[in-house]
Design a protein around this motif. Structure first.
Motif, PDB file in Angstrom:
ATOM      1  N   UNK A 221       0.821  -1.199   0.000  1.00 42.54           N
ATOM      2  CA  UNK A 221       0.000   0.000   0.000  1.00 42.54           C
ATOM      3  C   UNK A 221       0.861   1.258   0.000  1.00 42.54           C
ATOM      4  N   UNK A 222       1.870   1.296   0.859  1.00 47.67           N
ATOM      5  CA  UNK A 222       2.721   2.488   0.952  1.00 47.67           C
ATOM      6  C   UNK A 222       3.527   2.727  -0.315  1.00 47.67           C
ATOM      7  N   UNK A 223       3.746   1.679  -1.081  1.00 45.18           N
ATOM      8  CA  UNK A 223       4.474   1.829  -2.336  1.00 45.18           C
ATOM      9  C   UNK A 223       3.571   2.041  -3.541  1.00 45.18           C
ATOM     10  N   UNK A 224       2.290   2.240  -3.301  1.00 44.28           N
ATOM     11  CA  UNK A 224       1.323   2.335  -4.398  1.00 44.28           C
ATOM     12  C   UNK A 224       0.748   3.746  -4.522  1.00 44.28           C
ATOM     13  N   UNK A 225       0.097   4.025  -5.652  1.00 45.52           N
ATOM     14  CA  UNK A 225      -0.588   5.324  -5.811  1.00 45.52           C
ATOM     15  C   UNK A 225      -1.749   5.513  -4.823  1.00 45.52           C
ATOM     16  N   UNK A 226      -2.272   4.416  -4.265  1.00 46.51           N
ATOM     17  CA  UNK A 226      -3.364   4.534  -3.296  1.00 46.51           C
ATOM     18  C   UNK A 226      -2.948   5.404  -2.113  1.00 46.51           C
ATOM     19  N   UNK A 227      -1.683   5.316  -1.749  1.00 49.32           N
ATOM     20  CA  UNK A 227      -1.225   6.018  -0.557  1.00 49.32           C
ATOM     21  C   UNK A 227      -1.067   7.522  -0.762  1.00 49.32           C
ATOM     22  N   UNK A 228      -0.938   7.961  -1.992  1.00 50.22           N
ATOM     23  CA  UNK A 228      -0.656   9.377  -2.248  1.00 50.22           C
ATOM     24  C   UNK A 228      -1.691  10.311  -1.618  1.00 50.22           C
ATOM     25  N   UNK A 229      -2.975  10.035  -1.818  1.00 56.91           N
ATOM     26  CA  UNK A 229      -4.007  10.903  -1.235  1.00 56.91           C
ATOM     27  C   UNK A 229      -4.008  10.840   0.283  1.00 56.91           C
ATOM     28  N   UNK A 230      -3.782   9.665   0.816  1.00 56.46           N
ATOM     29  CA  UNK A 230      -3.759   9.516   2.270  1.00 56.46           C
ATOM     30  C   UNK A 230      -2.555  10.252   2.848  1.00 56.46           C
ATOM     31  N   UNK A 231      -1.417  10.137   2.194  1.00 56.82           N
ATOM     32  CA  UNK A 231      -0.208  10.806   2.670  1.00 56.82           C
ATOM     33  C   UNK A 231      -0.430  12.314   2.720  1.00 56.82           C
ATOM     34  N   UNK A 232      -1.030  12.858   1.683  1.00 54.98           N
ATOM     35  CA  UNK A 232      -1.329  14.291   1.667  1.00 54.98           C
ATOM     36  C   UNK A 232      -2.266  14.648   2.821  1.00 54.98           C
ATOM     37  N   UNK A 233      -3.264  13.822   3.045  1.00 56.88           N
ATOM     38  CA  UNK A 233      -4.222  14.055   4.116  1.00 56.88           C
ATOM     39  C   UNK A 233      -3.540  14.036   5.481  1.00 56.88           C
ATOM     40  N   UNK A 234      -2.663  13.074   5.688  1.00 61.61           N
ATOM     41  CA  UNK A 234      -1.985  12.940   6.972  1.00 61.61           C
ATOM     42  C   UNK A 234      -1.155  14.179   7.268  1.00 61.61           C
ATOM     43  N   UNK A 235      -0.392  14.652   6.286  1.00 67.29           N
ATOM     44  CA  UNK A 235       0.502  15.775   6.545  1.00 67.29           C
ATOM     45  C   UNK A 235      -0.186  17.132   6.434  1.00 67.29           C
ATOM     46  N   UNK A 236      -1.199  17.263   5.595  1.00 68.83           N
ATOM     47  CA  UNK A 236      -1.855  18.553   5.443  1.00 68.83           C
ATOM     48  C   UNK A 236      -2.985  18.753   6.445  1.00 68.83           C
ATOM     49  N   UNK A 237      -3.707  17.695   6.731  1.00 70.54           N
ATOM     50  CA  UNK A 237      -4.880  17.826   7.588  1.00 70.54           C
ATOM     51  C   UNK A 237      -4.707  17.123   8.934  1.00 70.54           C
ATOM     52  N   UNK A 238      -3.549  16.554   9.140  1.00 70.86           N
ATOM     53  CA  UNK A 238      -3.229  15.891  10.407  1.00 70.86           C
ATOM     54  C   UNK A 238      -4.303  14.873  10.782  1.00 70.86           C
ATOM     55  N   UNK A 239      -4.489  13.934   9.929  1.00 74.61           N
ATOM     56  CA  UNK A 239      -5.511  12.903  10.095  1.00 74.61           C
ATOM     57  C   UNK A 239      -5.433  12.267  11.480  1.00 74.61           C
ATOM     58  N   UNK A 240      -6.555  12.261  12.182  1.00 69.36           N
ATOM     59  CA  UNK A 240      -6.594  11.761  13.554  1.00 69.36           C
ATOM     60  C   UNK A 240      -6.389  10.255  13.650  1.00 69.36           C
ATOM     61  N   UNK A 241      -6.491   9.547  12.548  1.00 66.45           N
ATOM     62  CA  UNK A 241      -6.354   8.096  12.593  1.00 66.45           C
ATOM     63  C   UNK A 241      -4.903   7.653  12.567  1.00 66.45           C
ATOM     64  N   UNK A 242      -3.979   8.569  12.365  1.00 68.94           N
ATOM     65  CA  UNK A 242      -2.571   8.212  12.331  1.00 68.94           C
ATOM     66  C   UNK A 242      -1.965   8.460  13.710  1.00 68.94           C
ATOM     67  N   UNK A 243      -2.038   7.452  14.562  1.00 63.76           N
ATOM     68  CA  UNK A 243      -1.640   7.613  15.961  1.00 63.76           C
ATOM     69  C   UNK A 243      -0.138   7.819  16.123  1.00 63.76           C
ATOM     70  N   UNK A 244       0.669   7.191  15.302  1.00 66.56           N
ATOM     71  CA  UNK A 244       2.116   7.387  15.432  1.00 66.56           C
ATOM     72  C   UNK A 244       2.469   8.833  15.113  1.00 66.56           C
ATOM     73  N   UNK A 245       1.868   9.375  14.090  1.00 69.12           N
ATOM     74  CA  UNK A 245       2.063  10.778  13.737  1.00 69.12           C
ATOM     75  C   UNK A 245       1.779  11.667  14.948  1.00 69.12           C
ATOM     76  N   UNK A 246       0.639  11.447  15.585  1.00 72.48           N
ATOM     77  CA  UNK A 246       0.249  12.265  16.728  1.00 72.48           C
ATOM     78  C   UNK A 246       1.122  12.003  17.956  1.00 72.48           C
ATOM     79  N   UNK A 247       1.562  10.781  18.119  1.00 73.37           N
ATOM     80  CA  UNK A 247       2.460  10.451  19.219  1.00 73.37           C
ATOM     81  C   UNK A 247       3.775  11.220  19.083  1.00 73.37           C
ATOM     82  N   UNK A 248       4.297  11.285  17.872  1.00 70.42           N
ATOM     83  CA  UNK A 248       5.539  12.026  17.643  1.00 70.42           C
ATOM     84  C   UNK A 248       5.304  13.535  17.767  1.00 70.42           C
ATOM     85  N   UNK A 249       4.158  14.015  17.303  1.00 74.28           N
ATOM     86  CA  UNK A 249       3.818  15.430  17.498  1.00 74.28           C
ATOM     87  C   UNK A 249       3.759  15.778  18.985  1.00 74.28           C
TER      88      UNK A 249
END
Length: 192
Positions: A108-136
């Protein structure tokens, strides 16, 4: 009714996971997923408007399973540095024991499927990405060096993924001492 919906969706998710791991995204048409899940093709389209939607929802389903196993309640009150180590070890040990989820996430991470999610995680700080928030949280509480969270994610997860990948390919178990050594290296590199 909701129980049946959940069971049917989980059936579809499990079948999709198995097929994607065996044949990739393109080798897993909806008709094959339906047959494997023992549901009508129309049922899949009732829950997922397209295969892309199914794959993205499967990703979030897997993320929730992973988060449940790596963020343990009994570790919530540990000091940040201890929790940093515990969560990291949980990631490695979970993936080592769940090669099917690891394989899917790698694809998944190596596919085009991840591109929109990646943008969402970094631009909108998606609440479902717990590791992201843990590091924040570590940044906000001044436990971690003032680095972009993307750099911290790479430093935190990159070595974990690499270690799991080599362990799975070599069919070896990772020793506790190896886990301790590597997480200490990571912590010493990112702590404030």
């Amino acid at each position: 009714m909701n129980i049946q919906l959940t069971e049917k969706k989980e059936q579809i998710f499990r079948s999709t996971l198995q097929l994607v791991n065996a044949g990739g995204f393109h080798g897993s048409p909806m008709s094959k997923i339906a047959k494997e899940a023992e549901v009508a093709v129309g049922s899949i389209y009732h829950y997922f408007p397209s295969k892309d939607d199914l794959i993205i929802e499967l990703y979030w389903y897997c993320k929730e399973i992973i988060n449940k196993h790596i963020f343990l309640e009994e570790q919530d009150n540990l000091p940040y540095d201890q929790r940093f180590r515990a969560v990291w070890k949980n990631v490695v040990l979970f993936y080592q024991d769940h090669a099917d989820l690891f394989s899917f996430m790698e694809q998944f991470y190596g596919s085009p499927f991840y591109e929109d999610i990646r943008k969402n995680v970094f631009q909108h700080k998606c609440e479902r990405n717990k590791i992201f928030h843990f590091l924040e949280q570590g940044l906000e509480e001044k436990h971690l060096k003032d680095l972009h969270v993307r750099i911290l994610l790479a430093a935190y997860l990159g070595p974990a993924i690499s270690l799991v990948r080599s362990s799975l390919y070599e069919k070896t178990k990772i020793e506790e001492s190896q886990l301790d050594q590597l997480v200490d290296i990571i912590w010493n590199g990112v702590k404030k």
